[in-house]
Design an enzyme around this catalytic site. Structure first.
Site, PDB file in Angstrom:
ATOM      1  N   CYS A   2      35.878  41.399  45.028  1.00  0.00           N
ATOM      2  CA  CYS A   2      35.124  42.564  44.586  1.00  0.00           C
ATOM      3  C   CYS A   2      34.322  43.097  45.772  1.00  0.00           C
ATOM      4  CB  CYS A   2      34.139  42.283  43.453  1.00  0.00           C
ATOM      5  SG  CYS A   2      34.920  42.252  41.861  1.00  0.00           S
ATOM      6  N   ARG A  27      39.209  43.058  49.150  1.00  0.00           N
ATOM      7  CA  ARG A  27      38.458  42.163  48.273  1.00  0.00           C
ATOM      8  C   ARG A  27      38.795  42.349  46.791  1.00  0.00           C
ATOM      9  NH1 ARG A  27      33.924  40.040  50.805  1.00  0.00           N
ATOM     10  NH2 ARG A  27      32.974  39.634  48.801  1.00  0.00           N
ATOM     11  N   TRP A  75      38.109  43.121  41.306  1.00  0.00           N
ATOM     12  CA  TRP A  75      39.140  42.121  41.070  1.00  0.00           C
ATOM     13  C   TRP A  75      38.670  41.406  39.811  1.00  0.00           C
ATOM     14  CZ3 TRP A  75      39.464  36.723  40.831  1.00  0.00           C
ATOM     15  CH2 TRP A  75      40.754  36.203  40.898  1.00  0.00           C
ATOM     16  N   ASN A 100      29.414  41.540  42.013  1.00  0.00           N
ATOM     17  CA  ASN A 100      30.464  40.647  42.515  1.00  0.00           C
ATOM     18  C   ASN A 100      30.075  39.240  42.093  1.00  0.00           C
ATOM     19  OD1 ASN A 100      31.238  39.450  45.888  1.00  0.00           O
ATOM     20  ND2 ASN A 100      32.347  39.162  44.008  1.00  0.00           N
ATOM     21  N   GLY A 101      30.921  38.580  41.320  1.00  0.00           N
ATOM     22  CA  GLY A 101      30.630  37.217  40.894  1.00  0.00           C
ATOM     23  C   GLY A 101      30.941  37.020  39.421  1.00  0.00           C
ATOM     24  N   GLU A 484      53.020  26.362  53.978  1.00  0.00           N
ATOM     25  CA  GLU A 484      52.415  27.650  54.307  1.00  0.00           C
ATOM     26  C   GLU A 484      53.481  28.755  54.258  1.00  0.00           C
ATOM     27  OE1 GLU A 484      49.626  28.861  54.351  1.00  0.00           O
ATOM     28  OE2 GLU A 484      49.787  30.663  55.568  1.00  0.00           O
ATOM     29  N   LYS A 488      53.300  32.002  51.783  1.00  0.00           N
ATOM     30  CA  LYS A 488      53.406  33.397  52.261  1.00  0.00           C
ATOM     31  C   LYS A 488      54.457  34.151  51.466  1.00  0.00           C
ATOM     32  CE  LYS A 488      50.664  33.284  54.038  1.00  0.00           C
ATOM     33  NZ  LYS A 488      49.352  33.192  54.213  1.00  0.00           N
ATOM     34  N   GLU A 491      53.356  34.857  47.861  1.00  0.00           N
ATOM     35  CA  GLU A 491      52.232  35.799  47.804  1.00  0.00           C
ATOM     36  C   GLU A 491      52.684  37.251  47.920  1.00  0.00           C
ATOM     37  OE1 GLU A 491      48.166  34.161  49.801  1.00  0.00           O
ATOM     38  OE2 GLU A 491      49.884  34.203  51.134  1.00  0.00           O
ATOM     39  N   HIS A 507      65.043  13.097  45.550  1.00  0.00           N
ATOM     40  CA  HIS A 507      64.283  12.560  44.417  1.00  0.00           C
ATOM     41  C   HIS A 507      64.052  13.609  43.341  1.00  0.00           C
ATOM     42  CE1 HIS A 507      63.642   8.783  46.462  1.00  0.00           C
ATOM     43  NE2 HIS A 507      63.322   9.476  47.546  1.00  0.00           N
ATOM     44  N   LYS A 606      41.320  39.023  48.702  1.00  0.00           N
ATOM     45  CA  LYS A 606      40.905  38.157  49.804  1.00  0.00           C
ATOM     46  C   LYS A 606      39.475  37.697  49.603  1.00  0.00           C
ATOM     47  CE  LYS A 606      41.979  38.065  54.614  1.00  0.00           C
ATOM     48  NZ  LYS A 606      43.219  37.315  54.476  1.00  0.00           N
TER      49      LYS A 606
END
Ligand code: HGA
Length: 611
Positions: A2, A27, A75, A100-101, A484, A488, A491, A507, A606
């Site tokens: 946010c 954000r 967000w 924000n929060g 990683e 990526k 995402e 396995h 982010k």
């Protein structure tokens, strides 16, 4: 997550607010809104679901004008991402709040406020704040006094900006758990979640601390601390330019940031390497003394930073013999931990505001750790301010939601830490530190060589355009690199991707392999190469398509169902850094082919400042 922007000025501030929101869109970007005290002294608001561009367009059709205002890019955590839930939220057309929060006791507060006659028009937790503040304002008369009283009743995390039609010369702010910074202008002042939002108007900033309340007027700023005492917070001047928020010649921020890696790795190394050894003081003046006492390292991080931590475990235990544990912050913070004696508590975070990592650090205080060290990209962040030692990664602002340059610079920071601890404890093999220092000096130009393979990677990306699932395999220190790579790809391309240690294939996951399941692997010329080759045979025998990023000397060649992209030679220890780059490029080009929103992938944001 946010983004908040606020301004109080002599001129119309709507363009400044919208530009600030655009710069903060990393954000959150599911809805956006702006509220101003207009020229008639009334609160006016415009909100739109979707990105800031939607709000901007609406603003050109229905222009808002005012000299005091707040804005928000959202967000969602509570309530769907729609116009009704977009901030700013109003109470009685008198007060407007952006937040924000997360307010954890919003349910109880909502019931109390309903009993007092307040009508709720959204499903957000935020709306309780504005009604509570309205209630307090009518009890107490002054906005700052009312805000101080209201936040006492909030449980959870907040960064808040508030304006009132009845007090049109001041912007109020409160910070607890979510970052806020004041931007100082000449006869005008600003507020934002991140200084990046305000680079077009100022380079002078005052960071609010936890528990601070601020009253921002055109000509003055007043701050009260947690205990209600008047405080002066330091003013800092940022030298780095506003160009960080521009894509330049690149189509996406992510591609720009991938290509910045040689330059920013160079910056991470600057001032940290001596002739043949790492400068331990780079971690802080008391680092040498503290490092000498370290017998164990506990690393805590989330997402991409967690993968960096996993690579560091291989380095620390493999090169120095110092035991190391790595855990995701959201798990660590809620379990009872048996603390190893003389443990260094290391946190890794791009923003330094990652809520779970910050909470883990706070829990660690008083739990018996020797000291804390933050590996972080933002000098002014909470994580840095609250840690004993810091190593800044100096990657510059990272705008693409999928982390790239932040990851590789974290790896460089963690390798410096490994060498520093190894040096202090005399645990490194003879000559190794000098050899690796030399390799680190060459790293920026070598990464440039790796990036010149871009065209070959773009070609391979075509194999993924129609696929729905992918496996990433790695062995040893390349296993977190494979993790990683898989992160990526999922995402930004939304292809389901899973990473496995190559030895685990038989396995279970081998059952998934068929001609529709590409299998990506990284194969540097290391001691596990022959074992990896056998695992690749297992995949080929089941008709799986292999995409292998391999060292020239690995002896792997293109063939039926096997696509080999040849990588320039690199030192085995630094291989995780080199082999990350083609995996970043691969996900980038797959996402471009699939037409997804590369820089702002769906459902993500982010700087994860909520739990
Ligand atoms: N809880 C608020 C704000 C969300 C937020 O800060 N996200 O990062 C909402 O859902 O609107």
């Amino acid at each position: 997550m946010c983004g908040i922007v606020g301004a109080v000025a002599e001129r119309n501030i709507t363009a400044i607010l919208i530009e600030g929101l655009k710069r903060l869109e990393y954000r959150g970007y599911d809805s956006a809104g702006i509220a101003v005290i207009d020229n008639d002294g009334q609160l006016s608001r415009l909100r739109r679901s979707g990105k800031v561009a939607e709000l901007d367009q609406a603003q050109t059709l229905e222009p808002l004008s005012g000299r005091l205002g707040i804005a928000h890019t959202r967000w969602a955590t509570h309530g769907a991402p729609c116009e009704r839930n977009a901030h700013p939220h109003f109470s009685s057309h008198e007060l407007a709040v952006v937040h924000n929060g997360i307010i954890e006791n919003h349910q109880a507060l909502r019931e109390q406020l309903k009993d007092l006659g307040y009508l709720f028009t959204s499903d957000t937790d935020t709306e309780v704040i504005v009604h509570l503040l309205h209630h307090k304002l009518h009890e107490l008369g002054d906005l700052a006094t009312a805000l101080k009283a209201a936040v006492q009743e909030l449980h959870g995390a907040y960064g808040l900006a508030v304006i009132s039609a009845s007090q049109p010369d001041r912007l109020l702010a409160a910070r607890s758990g979510s970052p806020l910074v004041i931007g100082l202008g000449l006869g005008e002042n600003f507020l934002a979640s991140d200084p990046l939002a305000l680079r077009q108007v100022t380079d002078r900033f005052v960071y609010l601390e936890e528990g601070d309340i601020a009253e921002i007027r055109r000509e003055s700023v007043r701050i009260w601390d947690l205990n209600g005492q008047d405080v002066q917070r330091e003013t800092v001047q940022h030298q780095d330019g506003a160009e960080a928020a521009d894509k330049g010649e690149y189509r996406h921020f992510m591609l720009k940031e991938i290509h910045e890696q040689p330059k920013v790795v160079q910056r991470t190394l600057e001032g940290r390497l001596g002739d043949a050894q790492v400068l331990v003081e780079a971690f802080g003046p008391q680092a040498a003394e503290l490092f000498a006492k370290v017998r164990n390292v506990q690393i805590i991080a989330c997402g991409t930073s967690y993968h960096a931590g996993m690579v560091a475990r291989y380095w620390l235990e493999g090169l120095t013999g110092i035991p190391c544990q790595v855990e995701v912050a959201s798990e660590f913070r809620y379990r009872k931990v048996a603390v190893q004696p003389d443990s260094l508590f290391v946190t890794i975070s791009q923003s330094g505001e990652t809520a779970d990592t910050l909470a883990a650090l706070r829990n660690a205080k008083g739990a018996g750790y020797l000291a804390s060290l933050a590996i972080c990209n933002v000098a002014t962040s909470s994580l840095v301010r609250e840690s004993d030692l810091t190593l800044l990664t100096n990657a510059g602002p990272e705008i693409g939601v999928a982390s790239t340059k932040a990851f590789t610079t974290q790896l460089v920071g963690l390798l410096l830490l490994t060498l520093a601890l190894g040096q202090v404890h005399k645990r490194l093999a003879p000559g190794l530190e000098a050899e690796l220092v030399e390799e680190l000096r060459r790293l920026p130009s070598r990464l440039g060589e790796v990036l010149s393979m871009e065209k070959a990677v773009e070609k391979v990306a075509e194999l993924f355009a129609e696929k729905h699932h992918t496996l990433f395999l790695g062995r040893g220190v390349q296993y977190p690199v494979a993790m990683e790579g898989a992160l990526k790809l999922k995402e930004i391309s939304y292809i389901h991707a899973e990473a496995y240690p190559a030895g685990e294939l038989k396995h279970g996951p081998l059952a998934l392999v068929d001609s529709d399941m590409p299998v990506v692997t990284v194969a540097p010329n290391d001691e596990l190469l022959e074992k990896l080759k056998s695992n690749l045979q297992e995949v080929r025998a089941r008709g799986g398509q292999l995409i292998v990023f391999a060292a020239e000397q690995a002896g792997l060649e293109d063939g039926e169902g096997t696509h080999v992209v040849s990588m320039p030679h690199c030192h085995e220890v630094l291989a995780p850094i080199y082999y990350t780059l083609p995996l970043q490029l691969l996900s980038y080009y797959v996402a471009v082919l699939r037409g997804t929103d590369v820089d702002q992938p769906r459902n993500l944001a982010k700087s994860v400042t909520v739990e």
